[in-house]
Design an enzyme around this catalytic site. Structure first.
Site, mmCIF file in Angstrom:
data_model
loop_
_atom_site.group_PDB
_atom_site.id
_atom_site.type_symbol
_atom_site.label_atom_id
_atom_site.label_comp_id
_atom_site.label_asym_id
_atom_site.label_seq_id
_atom_site.Cartn_x
_atom_site.Cartn_y
_atom_site.Cartn_z
ATOM 1 N N ALA A 56 0.848 -1.203 0.000
ATOM 2 C CA ALA A 56 0.000 0.000 0.000
ATOM 3 C C ALA A 56 0.872 1.236 0.000
ATOM 4 O O ALA A 56 1.980 1.237 0.549
ATOM 5 C CB ALA A 56 -0.880 -0.007 1.243
ATOM 6 N N GLY A 101 0.379 -5.065 0.670
ATOM 7 C CA GLY A 101 -0.690 -5.178 -0.325
ATOM 8 C C GLY A 101 -0.229 -5.838 -1.618
ATOM 9 O O GLY A 101 -1.037 -6.428 -2.342
ATOM 10 N N GLU A 125 -0.666 -9.320 -0.941
ATOM 11 C CA GLU A 125 -2.108 -9.596 -0.925
ATOM 12 C C GLU A 125 -2.664 -9.694 -2.348
ATOM 13 O O GLU A 125 -3.528 -10.520 -2.634
ATOM 14 C CB GLU A 125 -2.840 -8.517 -0.135
ATOM 15 C CG GLU A 125 -2.482 -8.573 1.345
ATOM 16 C CD GLU A 125 -3.325 -7.629 2.169
ATOM 17 O OE1 GLU A 125 -4.393 -8.052 2.632
ATOM 18 O OE2 GLU A 125 -2.915 -6.470 2.333
HETATM 19 N N1 COA Z 1 4.453 3.424 -0.372
HETATM 20 C C1 COA Z 1 4.849 4.580 -0.948
HETATM 21 N N2 COA Z 1 6.070 4.751 -1.482
HETATM 22 C C2 COA Z 1 6.919 3.700 -1.435
HETATM 23 C C3 COA Z 1 6.570 2.478 -0.844
HETATM 24 C C4 COA Z 1 5.267 2.367 -0.295
HETATM 25 N N3 COA Z 1 4.826 1.206 0.241
HETATM 26 N N4 COA Z 1 7.618 1.622 -0.941
HETATM 27 C C5 COA Z 1 8.584 2.306 -1.583
HETATM 28 N N5 COA Z 1 8.164 3.543 -1.868
HETATM 29 C C6 COA Z 1 8.910 4.612 -2.571
HETATM 30 C C7 COA Z 1 9.945 5.275 -1.658
HETATM 31 O O1 COA Z 1 9.346 6.297 -0.880
HETATM 32 C C8 COA Z 1 10.920 5.798 -2.688
HETATM 33 O O2 COA Z 1 10.378 6.976 -3.244
HETATM 34 P P1 COA Z 1 11.324 8.259 -3.506
HETATM 35 O O3 COA Z 1 12.410 7.749 -4.423
HETATM 36 O O4 COA Z 1 10.436 9.263 -4.123
HETATM 37 O O5 COA Z 1 11.864 8.639 -2.159
HETATM 38 C C9 COA Z 1 10.902 4.743 -3.767
HETATM 39 O O6 COA Z 1 9.665 4.040 -3.616
HETATM 40 C C10 COA Z 1 12.030 3.736 -3.650
HETATM 41 O O7 COA Z 1 11.991 3.202 -2.355
HETATM 42 P P2 COA Z 1 13.269 3.165 -1.374
HETATM 43 O O8 COA Z 1 12.772 3.056 0.021
HETATM 44 O O9 COA Z 1 14.168 4.313 -1.682
HETATM 45 O O10 COA Z 1 13.951 1.816 -1.859
HETATM 46 P P3 COA Z 1 14.843 0.834 -1.002
HETATM 47 O O11 COA Z 1 15.407 -0.146 -1.958
HETATM 48 O O12 COA Z 1 15.803 1.594 -0.143
HETATM 49 O O13 COA Z 1 13.829 0.092 0.019
HETATM 50 C C11 COA Z 1 11.795 -1.089 0.608
HETATM 51 C C12 COA Z 1 12.818 -0.739 -0.492
HETATM 52 C C13 COA Z 1 10.676 -1.864 -0.042
HETATM 53 C C14 COA Z 1 12.487 -1.937 1.679
HETATM 54 C C15 COA Z 1 11.270 0.207 1.267
HETATM 55 O O14 COA Z 1 10.885 1.095 0.228
HETATM 56 C C16 COA Z 1 10.080 -0.020 2.162
HETATM 57 O O15 COA Z 1 10.242 -0.478 3.268
HETATM 58 N N6 COA Z 1 8.872 0.334 1.698
HETATM 59 C C17 COA Z 1 7.671 0.258 2.468
HETATM 60 C C18 COA Z 1 7.170 -1.163 2.496
HETATM 61 C C19 COA Z 1 5.897 -1.281 3.330
HETATM 62 O O16 COA Z 1 5.884 -1.005 4.507
HETATM 63 N N7 COA Z 1 4.832 -1.719 2.655
HETATM 64 C C20 COA Z 1 3.584 -2.048 3.268
HETATM 65 C C21 COA Z 1 2.742 -0.879 3.552
HETATM 66 S S1 COA Z 1 1.271 -1.441 4.400
#
Ligand code: COA
Length: 263
Positions: A65, A110, A113
């Site tokens: 999400a 998500g 999911e």
């Molecule tokens: N929602 C919104 N934006 C997201 C996202 C999410 N779930 N997951 C990644 N992004 C965005 C980041 O904000 C970043 O955007 P930006 O470049 O404009 O700053 C871009 O995607 C790349 O992500 P980044 O975090 O820089 O990559 P990474 O390789 O360092 O880390 C993850 C990857 C997946 C570990 C990390 O992005 C993360 O933990 N995301 C959230 C996952 C999450 O909690 N999902 C469930 C939500 S209920």
């Protein structure tokens, strides 16, 4: 951002591929992306396809999400969300034709999911799975907990949801979360191979088998058996079943006739 362009639809033989294309945000499932996915499901080429393949990019199937949209939601907007774009996961699950997720990279929250709403899940070795919702103070709520309990059993589902650890493709396969692991970069190719096979099968038998299997976990044994028999009764009368039975009989050597003098 409008939903336009964030879901790419292309046909591939009898299959249709829906690719999430919000890669700069790791295919985070914003309401715009969910809306675009819902619209894509209505496209004529998707409706006409024998199999639908869902995929993302090399870095992410989907990182879940859109966390930016999770803030400041009040009860009314949450209820509206499930009536609107939040209903897309159930619409994926309700597709009449078989569905496959081709997964590379992050498949979190998500995103997982969404994959769980499809029939088969193929992941390459880069895949990273997990349900981080509890760690950010919420729970998976796009059908994922229900499906996970069905798929893994109560204890394993609790382990995945409560601890929220990330894990790779081999562990996902060991848990029974995915159906196949392939080399990095090969998930879509393999999904398309299976899609072509499915597209070559008698379509009514495929659709009824899927529908019957989806009903089984909720059905009593009696209802399940009745459903099997009714589906058989309907399918046995189709041209596909008749032709297959005839082709099989024609290929078999004729049974030796009793000789007139052997009596
Ligand atoms: N929602 C919104 N934006 C997201 C996202 C999410 N779930 N997951 C990644 N992004 C965005 C980041 O904000 C970043 O955007 P930006 O470049 O404009 O700053 C871009 O995607 C790349 O992500 P980044 O975090 O820089 O990559 P990474 O390789 O360092 O880390 C993850 C990857 C997946 C570990 C990390 O992005 C993360 O933990 N995301 C959230 C996952 C999450 O909690 N999902 C469930 C939500 S209920």
């Amino acid at each position: 951002m409008s939903g336009e362009g964030v879901v790419e639809v292309r046909t591939h033989g009898g299959a249709c591929v829906l690719a999430l294309r919000r890669e700069q945000k790791l295919n985070a499932l914003s309401t715009a992306l969910e809306g675009a996915l819902a619209e894509a499901l209505e496209r004529p080429e998707v409706r006409a396809s024998a199999c639908v393949v869902f995929t993302g990019g090399a870095r992410a199937f989907s990182a879940g999400a859109d966390v930016g949209e999770l803030r400041d939601r009040d009860p009314a907007s949450i209820l509206a969300y499930y009536r609107e774009t939040g209903a897309v996961y159930e619409r994926v699950a309700a597709l009449p034709q078989p569905t496959i997720s081709a997964i590379a990279g992050y498949c979190l929250g998500g995103g997982l999911e969404l994959a769980l709403a499809t029939d088969l899940r193929i992941a390459d070795r880069s895949a990273v799975f997990g349900l981080p919702e509890v760690s950010i103070g919420i729970v998976p709520s796009s059908g994922g907990m229900h499906r996970l309990v069905r798929l893994l059993g109560v204890a394993r589902a609790k382990e995945v949801v409560l601890l929220g650890d990330r894990f790779g493709a081999d562990e996902a396969q060991m848990l029974g979360l995915i159906t196949e692991v392939v080399r990095e970069g090969d998930a879509l190719h393999r999904a398309l191979e299976l899609a072509e096979r499915l597209a070559g099968l008698p379509p009514m038998a495929v659709a009824l088998a899927k529908q019957a299997i989806d009903c089984m976990p909720e059905a009593s044994r009696e209802a399940g058996l009745a459903l099997e028999r009714l589906a058989y009764g309907l399918l046995a009368q189709t041209e596909d079943a008749r032709e297959a039975a005839e082709a099989f009989t024609d290929k078999r050597p004729a049974a030796p006739r009793p000789r007139a003098d052997s009596a």
